[in-house]
Design a protein around this motif. Structure first.
Motif, PDB file in Angstrom:
ATOM      1  N   MET A   1     -10.444  12.738   4.355  1.00  0.00           N
ATOM      2  CA  MET A   1     -11.021  11.500   4.000  1.00  0.00           C
ATOM      3  C   MET A   1     -12.189  11.208   4.750  1.00  0.00           C
TER       4      MET A   1
ATOM      5  N   THR B   1       0.934  -1.115   0.077  1.00  0.00           N
ATOM      6  CA  THR B   1       0.096  -0.018   0.077  1.00  0.00           C
ATOM      7  C   THR B   1       0.983   1.288  -0.075  1.00  0.00           C
TER       8      THR B   1
ATOM      9  N   GLU C   1      -9.503   9.564 -11.076  1.00  0.00           N
ATOM     10  CA  GLU C   1      -8.393   9.681 -10.834  1.00  0.00           C
ATOM     11  C   GLU C   1      -7.437   8.711 -11.271  1.00  0.00           C
TER      12      GLU C   1
ATOM     13  N   THR D   1     -11.955   7.850  -1.124  1.00  0.00           N
ATOM     14  CA  THR D   1     -12.389   7.256  -0.270  1.00  0.00           C
ATOM     15  C   THR D   1     -14.162   7.488   0.101  1.00  0.00           C
TER      16      THR D   1
ATOM     17  N   VAL E   1      -5.245   5.777  -5.239  1.00  0.00           N
ATOM     18  CA  VAL E   1      -5.329   4.802  -4.085  1.00  0.00           C
ATOM     19  C   VAL E   1      -6.755   4.980  -3.647  1.00  0.00           C
TER      20      VAL E   1
ATOM     21  N   LEU F   1      -5.085   2.121   5.462  1.00  0.00           N
ATOM     22  CA  LEU F   1      -4.228   3.287   5.322  1.00  0.00           C
ATOM     23  C   LEU F   1      -3.744   3.871   6.803  1.00  0.00           C
TER      24      LEU F   1
ATOM     25  N   PRO G   1     -10.128   2.147   5.016  1.00  0.00           N
ATOM     26  CA  PRO G   1      -8.986   3.115   5.617  1.00  0.00           C
ATOM     27  C   PRO G   1      -8.129   2.427   6.663  1.00  0.00           C
TER      28      PRO G   1
ATOM     29  N   HIS H   1       1.774  11.910  -2.022  1.00  0.00           N
ATOM     30  CA  HIS H   1       0.690  11.629  -1.105  1.00  0.00           C
ATOM     31  C   HIS H   1       1.033  11.544   0.305  1.00  0.00           C
TER      32      HIS H   1
ATOM     33  N   PHE I   1       1.528   5.266  -2.810  1.00  0.00           N
ATOM     34  CA  PHE I   1       1.780   6.610  -2.235  1.00  0.00           C
ATOM     35  C   PHE I   1       3.065   6.968  -2.448  1.00  0.00           C
TER      36      PHE I   1
ATOM     37  N   LEU J   1      -6.372  10.339  -3.611  1.00  0.00           N
ATOM     38  CA  LEU J   1      -6.730   9.379  -2.494  1.00  0.00           C
ATOM     39  C   LEU J   1      -8.495   9.470  -2.564  1.00  0.00           C
TER      40      LEU J   1
ATOM     41  N   ARG K   1      -4.495  14.054   5.748  1.00  0.00           N
ATOM     42  CA  ARG K   1      -5.453  13.891   4.504  1.00  0.00           C
ATOM     43  C   ARG K   1      -6.775  14.050   4.767  1.00  0.00           C
TER      44      ARG K   1
END
Length: 187
Positions: A129, A98, A176, A159, A108, A118, A115, A186, A102, A157, A127
């Motif tokens: 999110m 993962t 994206e 979410t 992602v 993450l 999450p 990131h 980034f 990113l 971030r």
């Protein structure tokens, strides 16, 4: 079938207990746009879905995590469910896989409890999110700004909160990936 993502390859990182719609719907949406999608999982040839309230069907694994290289993919998607991200967030190889997305500034996407991965990968801090409501405090504790919206995009990113948000989630994920690498680092 569209060609918007022709030539792009996307990894979906999952293990047993992923929310079925959060893997199957993004996979189908990405493939409709021309992407090649690989289900990547640790140590298995197939993984079993959680279908809302009970165990669902098994899905074939295209690449074992130990054989997968983030450099071979244009983006990463992390489905939720409860069991799946809880197992992945404890897997060092999954966290490193993962983090590589980034580091390379690749898109992602994570939905529902996704999450959690993450957070444990150390990439949530700073971030904006969203997530399933029960993950809100975990994200805040990790230094993320949590908002209650169907989809949130923060420099590549993506979410979302839950299966009801999948249409918006898939749309932003495709957008994206089509955009490609992001100029803002990131992590």
């Amino acid at each position: 079938m569209s060609e918007k993502l022709k030539g792009k390859t996307v990894a979906i990182l999952a293990t047993d207990g992923f929310e079925e719609s959060e893997l199957s719907e993004p996979k189908a949406a990405l493939e409709r746009e021309g992407a090649t999608v690989h289900v990547v999982a640790p140590d298995k040839d197939s993984i079993r879905a959680w279908a809302k309230t009970d165990w669902g069907p098994s899905y074939d694994v295209d690449r074992r995590l130990e054989q997968a290289n983030a450099d071979d993919y244009d983006a990463l998607e992390l489905p939720g469910g409860l069991f799946n991200p809880d197992a992945l967030r404890q897997n060092r190889q999954a966290l490193e896989f993962t983090r590589r997305f980034f580091e390379a500034q690749k898109p992602v996407a994570a939905i529902c409890h996704g999450p959690w991965v993450l957070i444990n990968a150390g990439v949530a801090k700073g971030r904006r999110m969203t997530s399933y409501p029960s993950v809100e405090q975990d994200l805040r504790n990790a230094g993320a700004e949590w908002v209650d919206q169907e989809v949130v995009v923060d420099s590549g990113l993506v979410t979302s909160r839950k299966p009801d948000d999948l249409e918006a989630f898939c749309s932003k994920l495709i957008e994206e990936i089509a955009e490609g690498k992001h100029s803002r680092q990131h992590a």
